[in-house]
Structure formats: structure tokens, C-alpha cells
Design a protein around this motif. Structure first.
Motif, mmCIF file in Angstrom:
data_model
loop_
_atom_site.group_PDB
_atom_site.id
_atom_site.type_symbol
_atom_site.label_atom_id
_atom_site.label_comp_id
_atom_site.label_asym_id
_atom_site.label_seq_id
_atom_site.Cartn_x
_atom_site.Cartn_y
_atom_site.Cartn_z
ATOM 1 N N MET A 12 3.065 27.095 5.061
ATOM 2 C CA MET A 12 2.295 26.762 6.246
ATOM 3 C C MET A 12 2.641 27.721 7.390
ATOM 4 N N PHE A 13 1.830 27.711 8.423
ATOM 5 C CA PHE A 13 2.033 28.615 9.543
ATOM 6 C C PHE A 13 3.293 28.258 10.327
ATOM 7 N N LYS A 14 3.882 29.284 10.934
ATOM 8 C CA LYS A 14 5.064 29.072 11.762
ATOM 9 C C LYS A 14 4.919 29.643 13.164
ATOM 10 N N ASN A 15 4.387 30.845 13.297
ATOM 11 C CA ASN A 15 4.292 31.508 14.603
ATOM 12 C C ASN A 15 2.919 32.143 14.744
ATOM 13 N N LEU A 16 2.022 31.511 15.491
ATOM 14 C CA LEU A 16 0.629 31.943 15.533
ATOM 15 C C LEU A 16 0.274 32.686 16.820
ATOM 16 N N HIS A 17 -0.391 33.822 16.633
ATOM 17 C CA HIS A 17 -1.080 34.523 17.702
ATOM 18 C C HIS A 17 -2.554 34.131 17.598
ATOM 19 N N LEU A 18 -3.139 33.672 18.703
ATOM 20 C CA LEU A 18 -4.512 33.180 18.697
ATOM 21 C C LEU A 18 -5.425 34.178 19.410
ATOM 22 N N LEU A 19 -6.567 34.474 18.776
ATOM 23 C CA LEU A 19 -7.553 35.386 19.338
ATOM 24 C C LEU A 19 -8.939 34.797 19.147
ATOM 25 N N ARG A 20 -9.830 35.110 20.064
ATOM 26 C CA ARG A 20 -11.215 34.662 19.963
ATOM 27 C C ARG A 20 -12.044 35.742 19.271
ATOM 28 N N ILE A 21 -12.786 35.382 18.251
ATOM 29 C CA ILE A 21 -13.669 36.336 17.582
ATOM 30 C C ILE A 21 -14.886 36.568 18.468
ATOM 31 N N GLU B 197 -2.220 22.671 -7.211
ATOM 32 C CA GLU B 197 -3.063 22.230 -6.106
ATOM 33 C C GLU B 197 -2.328 22.310 -4.763
ATOM 34 N N ALA B 198 -1.072 22.772 -4.786
ATOM 35 C CA ALA B 198 -0.251 22.768 -3.575
ATOM 36 C C ALA B 198 -0.807 23.697 -2.510
ATOM 37 N N PHE B 199 -1.283 24.876 -2.914
ATOM 38 C CA PHE B 199 -1.814 25.828 -1.934
ATOM 39 C C PHE B 199 -2.974 25.209 -1.158
ATOM 40 N N ASP B 200 -3.928 24.632 -1.882
ATOM 41 C CA ASP B 200 -5.099 24.058 -1.229
ATOM 42 C C ASP B 200 -4.712 22.875 -0.334
ATOM 43 N N ALA B 201 -3.776 22.048 -0.812
ATOM 44 C CA ALA B 201 -3.353 20.892 -0.030
ATOM 45 C C ALA B 201 -2.665 21.328 1.259
ATOM 46 N N ASP B 202 -1.732 22.282 1.158
ATOM 47 C CA ASP B 202 -1.020 22.748 2.346
ATOM 48 C C ASP B 202 -1.960 23.441 3.322
ATOM 49 N N ALA B 203 -2.877 24.253 2.789
ATOM 50 C CA ALA B 203 -3.822 24.953 3.658
ATOM 51 C C ALA B 203 -4.743 23.969 4.368
ATOM 52 N N ALA B 204 -5.194 22.946 3.650
ATOM 53 C CA ALA B 204 -6.082 21.943 4.258
ATOM 54 C C ALA B 204 -5.365 21.176 5.365
ATOM 55 N N ILE B 205 -4.091 20.832 5.128
ATOM 56 C CA ILE B 205 -3.317 20.125 6.154
ATOM 57 C C ILE B 205 -3.133 21.011 7.381
ATOM 58 N N ALA B 206 -2.678 22.250 7.158
ATOM 59 C CA ALA B 206 -2.376 23.142 8.277
ATOM 60 C C ALA B 206 -3.614 23.432 9.116
ATOM 61 N N THR C 56 20.958 28.022 23.214
ATOM 62 C CA THR C 56 19.780 28.774 22.799
ATOM 63 C C THR C 56 19.406 28.365 21.392
ATOM 64 N N ALA C 57 18.133 28.037 21.188
ATOM 65 C CA ALA C 57 17.657 27.642 19.861
ATOM 66 C C ALA C 57 17.154 28.866 19.117
ATOM 67 N N ASP C 58 17.529 28.982 17.855
ATOM 68 C CA ASP C 58 17.051 30.090 17.040
ATOM 69 C C ASP C 58 15.647 29.828 16.551
ATOM 70 N N SER C 59 14.839 30.892 16.453
ATOM 71 C CA SER C 59 13.473 30.756 15.938
ATOM 72 C C SER C 59 13.524 30.479 14.449
ATOM 73 N N ALA C 60 12.577 29.670 13.986
ATOM 74 C CA ALA C 60 12.515 29.353 12.567
ATOM 75 C C ALA C 60 11.914 30.520 11.799
ATOM 76 N N ASP C 61 12.370 30.720 10.582
ATOM 77 C CA ASP C 61 11.817 31.770 9.735
ATOM 78 C C ASP C 61 10.456 31.341 9.232
ATOM 79 N N ALA C 62 9.609 32.343 8.956
ATOM 80 C CA ALA C 62 8.277 32.034 8.421
ATOM 81 C C ALA C 62 8.410 31.385 7.061
ATOM 82 N N ALA C 63 7.578 30.391 6.800
ATOM 83 C CA ALA C 63 7.628 29.666 5.544
ATOM 84 C C ALA C 63 6.353 29.911 4.761
ATOM 85 N N PRO C 64 6.381 29.717 3.439
ATOM 86 C CA PRO C 64 5.160 29.916 2.645
ATOM 87 C C PRO C 64 4.161 28.820 2.928
ATOM 88 N N TRP C 65 2.966 28.989 2.378
ATOM 89 C CA TRP C 65 1.920 27.988 2.551
ATOM 90 C C TRP C 65 2.425 26.631 2.069
#
Length: 330
Positions: free
Chosen positions: A1-10, A267-276, A321-330
Motif C-alpha cells: 500500500m502507499f506510504k508517502n504520496l505526492h499529489l498532482l492534478r491532471i 487476490e491480495a494485490f487487488d484487495a490491497d489496491a481496492a482498499i488503498a 524526532t519520529a523516523d519516517s516509515a519505509d515504503a511498503a508493498p501493495w
């Protein structure tokens, strides 16, 4: 699933055609660096399965992945090798290489060393919501820039605009901390970073610490502004909002993950992607509304939200100071 998102408008005008986009991305698949190639970037299947599609469609959402590879060649190693070559030439010819030749020697040393260098790979997840016109990139600012460049190159008519709000994130976060609560379905969590705008650039960080305190309010009253603030939304998603409107350290809470247990591996990829994507598609509009609504293109820069009346001063406590979390898979 996502961890650190940059958001942009298309930008308006792009036609979301997944089949055509798949064909265009397939022209730039990831290939490892060649012997003397310093870096390489290309598209890979987001599912992680060889020969799978480069665009996964989950409930109308596009999921992509970019792989980059870079040769790790320390400048000190290049410098030492350049010195060796220059010393040899000086001994052979009786005079030191000039400035122009020194540049050529450095290039020669780099080409000699690149085949011996270690490589480092980075995997960047990308989410496109065609209906909402949103691009979200999970990674560093450098990774986000690379993704945008390649998407604009690959997809006909694709362009992006900054996602901006009517009120600045820093001003709104300051107001929320001054009031001791966040608006709507958002709740203050237990981490934040406050910076002073003056020449001292003093910083106060709180981790695992209540934020609805007089101490925090006093920092806000003294002029410090939040650069990061931990929030939770609707008891479903926890995240850290930055003053540049990035969502960091995203965590999907138990209420959002109900029903995830027992999902088959295939089915884990689809389930995690749908949740996120499902949770974030509701969270992001709510967040934009809490920041005064989205700013239309051409409007003046976002204004700071007024802070509430300050609380009485109190003694400042040590912060962690809190450490940033590492990116995780879907």
C-alpha cells in the motif's frame, strides 16, 4: 500500500485510454543499466509478476510502477582514478594536463569505473484516478519528478498541475493546533514538527506526545508554523500532512482493513489496491475541503488560515524526532 504520496492534478484535455496507454508504456520497459550507463528507468508490472500488464485496473483506478537503477560511483573514487591517470600522463610528457584535459580525464575515469560500480534500484508506485483527474506518486520528490517526466513523454496529451488549496496547509495546521482540534472527521494525532520563520530557524518536534496542550499552543502563538502534523481520518486512515500538501507515513487502520484477512494470495494485490485507493479517494477530497477547498488555476496563492487565540505560556518539554516509515508493498 502507499506510504508517502505526492499529489498532482491532471490537466484538462487528457483522454484516459488504458489500452492505448499500455501500448505506449510498453515502448519504455525497464532495462538494467548497461556497462557504462550511469542510470536507467522504465516501466514494470505493478503486480510484480513477469509479463503482467503495465497498467492494472482496479475498480476504475490505474496502478503503475516505475523501476529506476543507478550506478553507485562515489566521487572520491573517480577523483582518485583521475589523479592516477593525470600523474601517469605528467610522467610520460613532462607537464601537467591542462584544465580542459583534466575534464576529459575525469570522463575517462568515470567510464572505466562504471562497469565495476554497484547498482541501486528504486521502485515507485503510481496511482491515477482518471475520474477525479488525480495523479498520486509514492516516493521521494526526485522519484516524483522522474515519473511525471516519463508519463508526459509516454501519454498523448498528458500534463499535470500543482494541487493547491485556498488556504495554506501550514496556516490551517497552525489553526488546528491553536484550537486543539482538527475539523470534520480529522483528528490530531501525536506527532508534529514546528519551525520558526525567523533567522534562528528554531525547530520543535513532538513524537508520541499530546498536541492539544497549552505548550503547543504557545509555540503557535510565538510564531512557529507546522511543517508536519500527524492526523487520522474517520478512524480509517492515519497519515502525516506536510506544509507542501504531501501525505506521508500513511497507515490504513483496522476499520479500513476489515475483511482483508483470509484473502487468497493471488487476490491480495487487488484487495490491497481496492482498499488503498477506495479510502484515499474519500480522504483526499475531505482534506482539500478542510484546507478551504481546491484553488483554481490562475487564482492567487493560498492564504494562511487565522489561528485561534493562544493559550497561556508554559515550560517547553524535550521533544523526540519520529523516523519516517519505509515504503511498503501493495
Amino acid at each position: 500500500m502507499f506510504k508517502n504520496l505526492h499529489l498532482l492534478r491532471i490537466a484538462p484535455g487528457w483522454t484516459a485510454d488504458a489500452a492505448q496507454a499500455e501500448e505506449r508504456l510498453a515502448r519504455e520497459p525497464f532495462q538494467p543499466c548497461g556497462a557504462t550507463q550511469p542510470e536507467s528507468a522504465g516501466w514494470v508490472p505493478p503486480r510484480g509478476t513477469p509479463h503482467a500488464p503495465l497498467i492494472e485496473l482496479v475498480q476504475g483506478q490505474w496502478l503503475l510502477a516505475l523501476m529506476t537503477e543507478r550506478k553507485m560511483l562515489p566521487s572520491s573514487v573517480v577523483k582518485d582514478r583521475s589523479a592516477e591517470i593525470a600523474a601517469r600522463l605528467e610522467q610520460e610528457r613532462g607537464y601537467k594536463p591542462g584544465r580542459r584535459e583534466a575534464k576529459e580525464i575525469k570522463e575517462q575515469a568515470t567510464l572505466e569505473l562504471l562497469p565495476l560500480a554497484f547498482t541501486k534500484r528504486a521502485y515507485t508506485r503510481i496511482w491515477i484516478d482518471p475520474q477525479a483527474g488525480l495523479l498520486a506518486i509514492d516516493g521521494s520528490a526526485t522519484q516524483a519528478e522522474g515519473v511525471v517526466t516519463l508519463l508526459v513523454k509516454a501519454l498523448d496529451g498528458f500534463a499535470v498541475l500543482p494541487l493547491q488549496t485556498q488556504q495554506s496547509p501550514a496556516g490551517c495546521m497552525a489553526a488546528w493546533l491553536a484550537e486543539g482540534e482538527a475539523p470534520g472527521s480529522f483528528f490530531l494525532d501525536r506527532e508534529c514538527e514546528l519551525k520558526s520563520p525567523d533567522e534562528m530557524r528554531s525547530v520543535v518536534r513532538y513524537a508520541r506526545h499530546a498536541l492539544d496542550t497549552d505548550e503547543v499552543k504557545q509555540h503557535i502563538a510565538a510564531g512557529k508554523r507546522p511543517t508536519r502534523l500527524a492526523l487520522s481520518w474517520n478512524e480509517r486512515v492515519a497519515f502525516t500532512l506536510t506544509d507542501t500538501l504531501q501525505l506521508k507515513k500513511i497507515e490504513f487502520l483496522d476499520t479500513a482493513l476489515e475483511g482483508r484477512d483470509g484473502v487468497a494470495e493471488d487476490e491480495a494485490f487487488d484487495a490491497d489496491a481496492a482498499i488503498a485507493t477506495g479510502e484515499l479517494r474519500r480522504l483526499i477530497p475531505a482534506l482539500l475541503e478542510a484546507l478551504g477547498g481546491e484553488q483554481a488555476e490562475g487564482q492567487p496563492a493560498a492564504a494562511s488560515a487565522p489561528a485561534a487565540a493562544p493559550a497561556p505560556a508554559s515550560t517547553e518539554a524535550p521533544a523526540e524526532t519520529a523516523d519516517s516509515a519505509d515504503a511498503a508493498p501493495w
